[in-house]
Design a protein around this motif. Structure first.
Motif, mmCIF file in Angstrom:
data_model
loop_
_atom_site.group_PDB
_atom_site.id
_atom_site.type_symbol
_atom_site.label_atom_id
_atom_site.label_comp_id
_atom_site.label_asym_id
_atom_site.label_seq_id
_atom_site.Cartn_x
_atom_site.Cartn_y
_atom_site.Cartn_z
ATOM 1 N N ALA A 1 15.744 -42.699 21.060
ATOM 2 C CA ALA A 1 15.594 -43.203 19.780
ATOM 3 C C ALA A 1 16.726 -42.447 19.057
ATOM 4 O O ALA A 1 17.489 -41.609 19.593
ATOM 5 C CB ALA A 1 14.358 -42.457 19.464
ATOM 6 N N CYS A 2 16.736 -42.468 17.706
ATOM 7 C CA CYS A 2 17.810 -42.035 16.907
ATOM 8 C C CYS A 2 17.205 -41.696 15.501
ATOM 9 O O CYS A 2 16.342 -42.252 14.967
ATOM 10 C CB CYS A 2 19.103 -42.912 16.964
ATOM 11 S SG CYS A 2 18.685 -44.626 16.190
ATOM 12 N N GLY A 3 18.048 -41.188 14.681
ATOM 13 C CA GLY A 3 17.803 -40.640 13.216
ATOM 14 C C GLY A 3 16.393 -39.893 13.074
ATOM 15 O O GLY A 3 16.099 -39.319 14.040
ATOM 16 N N THR A 4 16.020 -39.789 11.912
ATOM 17 C CA THR A 4 14.981 -38.898 11.514
ATOM 18 C C THR A 4 13.656 -39.278 12.253
ATOM 19 O O THR A 4 12.836 -38.536 12.251
ATOM 20 C CB THR A 4 14.909 -39.019 9.977
ATOM 21 O OG1 THR A 4 14.594 -40.373 9.450
ATOM 22 C CG2 THR A 4 15.965 -38.144 9.321
ATOM 23 N N THR B 1 19.331 -41.709 7.598
ATOM 24 C CA THR B 1 17.981 -41.969 7.527
ATOM 25 C C THR B 1 17.353 -40.869 6.841
ATOM 26 O O THR B 1 17.867 -39.809 6.857
ATOM 27 C CB THR B 1 17.265 -42.616 8.329
ATOM 28 O OG1 THR B 1 17.242 -41.599 9.742
ATOM 29 C CG2 THR B 1 17.783 -44.076 9.086
ATOM 30 N N GLY B 2 16.100 -40.749 6.142
ATOM 31 C CA GLY B 2 15.536 -39.678 5.819
ATOM 32 C C GLY B 2 15.918 -39.677 4.282
ATOM 33 O O GLY B 2 16.838 -40.046 3.862
ATOM 34 N N GLY B 3 14.939 -38.749 3.789
ATOM 35 C CA GLY B 3 14.902 -38.617 2.142
ATOM 36 C C GLY B 3 15.427 -37.333 1.676
ATOM 37 O O GLY B 3 16.341 -36.521 2.310
ATOM 38 N N GLY C 1 18.477 -32.240 2.118
ATOM 39 C CA GLY C 1 18.374 -33.508 2.299
ATOM 40 C C GLY C 1 19.426 -34.253 3.059
ATOM 41 O O GLY C 1 20.632 -33.540 3.337
ATOM 42 N N ALA C 2 19.410 -35.586 3.339
ATOM 43 C CA ALA C 2 20.423 -36.045 4.025
ATOM 44 C C ALA C 2 21.873 -35.971 3.462
ATOM 45 O O ALA C 2 23.011 -35.677 3.796
ATOM 46 C CB ALA C 2 20.166 -37.600 4.410
ATOM 47 N N GLN C 3 21.951 -36.515 2.078
ATOM 48 C CA GLN C 3 22.983 -36.520 1.304
ATOM 49 C C GLN C 3 23.443 -34.933 0.971
ATOM 50 O O GLN C 3 24.778 -34.908 0.695
ATOM 51 C CB GLN C 3 22.723 -37.283 -0.151
ATOM 52 C CG GLN C 3 22.790 -38.833 0.073
ATOM 53 C CD GLN C 3 21.410 -39.115 0.272
ATOM 54 O OE1 GLN C 3 20.939 -39.540 1.495
ATOM 55 N NE2 GLN C 3 20.523 -39.381 -0.498
ATOM 56 N N GLY C 4 22.635 -34.134 0.610
ATOM 57 C CA GLY C 4 22.927 -32.758 0.487
ATOM 58 C C GLY C 4 23.789 -32.378 1.978
ATOM 59 O O GLY C 4 24.896 -31.663 1.661
ATOM 60 N N ALA C 5 23.336 -32.618 3.203
ATOM 61 C CA ALA C 5 24.099 -32.370 4.287
ATOM 62 C C ALA C 5 25.350 -32.969 4.498
ATOM 63 O O ALA C 5 26.491 -32.377 4.844
ATOM 64 C CB ALA C 5 23.344 -32.558 5.490
ATOM 65 N N CYS D 1 20.187 -37.171 13.191
ATOM 66 C CA CYS D 1 18.738 -37.065 12.934
ATOM 67 C C CYS D 1 18.220 -35.954 12.045
ATOM 68 O O CYS D 1 17.327 -36.273 11.622
ATOM 69 C CB CYS D 1 18.125 -36.807 14.654
ATOM 70 S SG CYS D 1 18.515 -35.373 15.162
ATOM 71 N N ASP D 2 19.218 -34.869 11.783
ATOM 72 C CA ASP D 2 18.740 -33.925 10.827
ATOM 73 C C ASP D 2 19.890 -33.548 10.110
ATOM 74 O O ASP D 2 21.324 -34.067 10.240
ATOM 75 C CB ASP D 2 17.814 -32.743 11.626
ATOM 76 C CG ASP D 2 18.667 -31.899 12.588
ATOM 77 O OD1 ASP D 2 20.028 -32.272 12.548
ATOM 78 O OD2 ASP D 2 18.139 -31.268 13.309
ATOM 79 N N GLY D 3 19.602 -32.392 9.495
ATOM 80 C CA GLY D 3 20.633 -31.938 8.332
ATOM 81 C C GLY D 3 21.976 -31.425 9.183
ATOM 82 O O GLY D 3 23.226 -31.468 8.929
ATOM 83 N N MET D 4 21.511 -30.602 10.468
ATOM 84 C CA MET D 4 22.714 -29.978 11.178
ATOM 85 C C MET D 4 23.581 -31.108 11.967
ATOM 86 O O MET D 4 24.621 -30.909 11.972
ATOM 87 C CB MET D 4 22.250 -29.001 12.169
ATOM 88 C CG MET D 4 23.024 -28.166 12.859
ATOM 89 S SD MET D 4 22.533 -26.811 13.685
ATOM 90 C CE MET D 4 21.390 -27.480 14.958
ATOM 91 N N GLU D 5 22.772 -32.062 12.355
ATOM 92 C CA GLU D 5 23.335 -33.157 13.164
ATOM 93 C C GLU D 5 24.461 -33.852 12.059
ATOM 94 O O GLU D 5 25.531 -34.594 12.686
ATOM 95 C CB GLU D 5 22.300 -33.919 13.849
ATOM 96 C CG GLU D 5 23.108 -34.814 14.792
ATOM 97 C CD GLU D 5 22.203 -35.481 15.721
ATOM 98 O OE1 GLU D 5 22.126 -34.748 17.030
ATOM 99 O OE2 GLU D 5 21.365 -36.346 15.653
#
Length: 323
Positions: A208-211, A174-176, A16-20, A150-154
């Motif tokens: 665009a940006c984010g999830t 963003t994202g959960g 998830g976002a906070q995990g990354a 936009c994602d975990g890697m980014e």
């Protein structure tokens, strides 16, 4: 420049976002990075459990006091150490706006503010936790870099790259618990201020940006079935904006900015400002949250209410091309 092994890319892609975020912070500390982390009673939610255990001398919990969070972080930064400060996006921006304006904008404190759960990702807490206006607020603060991965890697790359600079920065997550996998290219690179091209087409330029990029990619697939080809720009840096990535593609028939944010003052506004002095340009439509606060509900339901699901995006673009 930071690179990720295939194993690490797969690992991050399932976080998830906070995990990354937590993984990036922990790895930086393991690599010998000297910095502080400050949290407003959200250390575990920020993914900092391991960091707290192993680097407790570099971690401070200020409690549920977000304005104090920024003040403490800025004070530490005056001792020449970078600081990461985390809270929910709605609070890290609106509640802390004056502190960020003074300490980061005016005094240039080397603080990286991470606004977690921005957009409508944590809708279970209701409208008070929506981060749907943070970009417009943060964009007005002088000298502040703004990143929306936009994602975990980014997220992982963005945190590393932000910490290499001395610029005060707002990172919008963003994202959960489940993040889309947007960046699948093994040659992926992240550079602050340089948009990444996810798809090349001729008819529509989608910025665009984010999830929400996941819905944009799906929308492009729908449009392709209608013989409409799309270029998709991952505009992960909102400020400074990669203007050249946009102005170099003005042969498209339509520009569409898409964001999980109010249409006033966010990514769409930034793009419109960049194009204001360009005479020969295509029509530009702004898709986002149209100046209202949606009632609390499931995340997918909220996207639908805001017209931000893939089919809705594709229909809006098709209609705009026909006008």
């Amino acid at each position: 420049m930071l690179t990720c092994s295939r194993k690490n890319r797969l690992f991050l892609s399932h976080m998830g976002a906070q995990g990354a975020l937590g993984q990036a912070v922990y790895d930086m500390a393991k690599d010998g990075g000297d910095f502080f982390v400050v949290s407003a009673d959200l250390a575990v939610a920020s993914g900092f459990s391991r960091f707290m255990e192993e680097y407790s001398d570099n971690f401070i919990n200020v409690g549920i006091a977000e304005q104090n969070l920024i003040s403490v972080a800025a004070g530490i930064a005056q001792e020449s150490l970078p600081v990461i400060a985390t809270s929910w996006g709605a609070f890290a921006s609106y509640r802390c706006a004056d502190q960020i304006r003074n300490f980061l904008g005016f005094m240039n404190a080397n603080v990286k503010v991470v606004g977690m759960g921005s957009g409508m990702a944590i809708s279970r807490f209701g409208g008070s936790h929506y981060g749907i206006g943070d970009l417009s607020l943060m964009r007005g603060i002088p000298g502040l870099t703004i990143i929306a991965p936009c994602d975990g890697m980014e997220i992982y790359y963005a945190v590393y790259e932000a910490m290499k600079t001395k610029n005060p920065t707002y990172v919008r997550l963003t994202g959960g618990d489940r993040l889309p996998i947007i960046n699948k290219d093994s040659q992926y690179r992240f550079e602050i201020g340089k948009a990444n091209v996810l798809l090349e087409g001729e008819d529509v330029l989608i910025v665009a940006c984010g999830t929400l990029l996941e819905e944009c990619i799906r929308a492009a697939e729908i449009l392709s079935s209608r013989q409409i080809s799309s270029t998709i720009l991952n505009m992960h840096t909102i400020k400074p904006l990669d203007v050249e990535a946009i102005t170099g593609r003005l042969t498209h028939k339509l520009i569409v900015t898409i964001e999980e944010h109010n249409t006033a003052g966010g990514l769409g506004g930034a793009v419109a400002e960049a194009l204001a002095g360009v005479v020969d340009k295509p029509k530009h439509i702004l898709l986002g949250i149209d100046d209202f606060v949606p009632l609390a509900g499931d995340y997918c339901y909220l996207l639908e209410k805001c017209g931000l699901l893939a089919m809705q995006i594709a229909d809006r673009i098709s209609n705009a091309l026909e006008m």
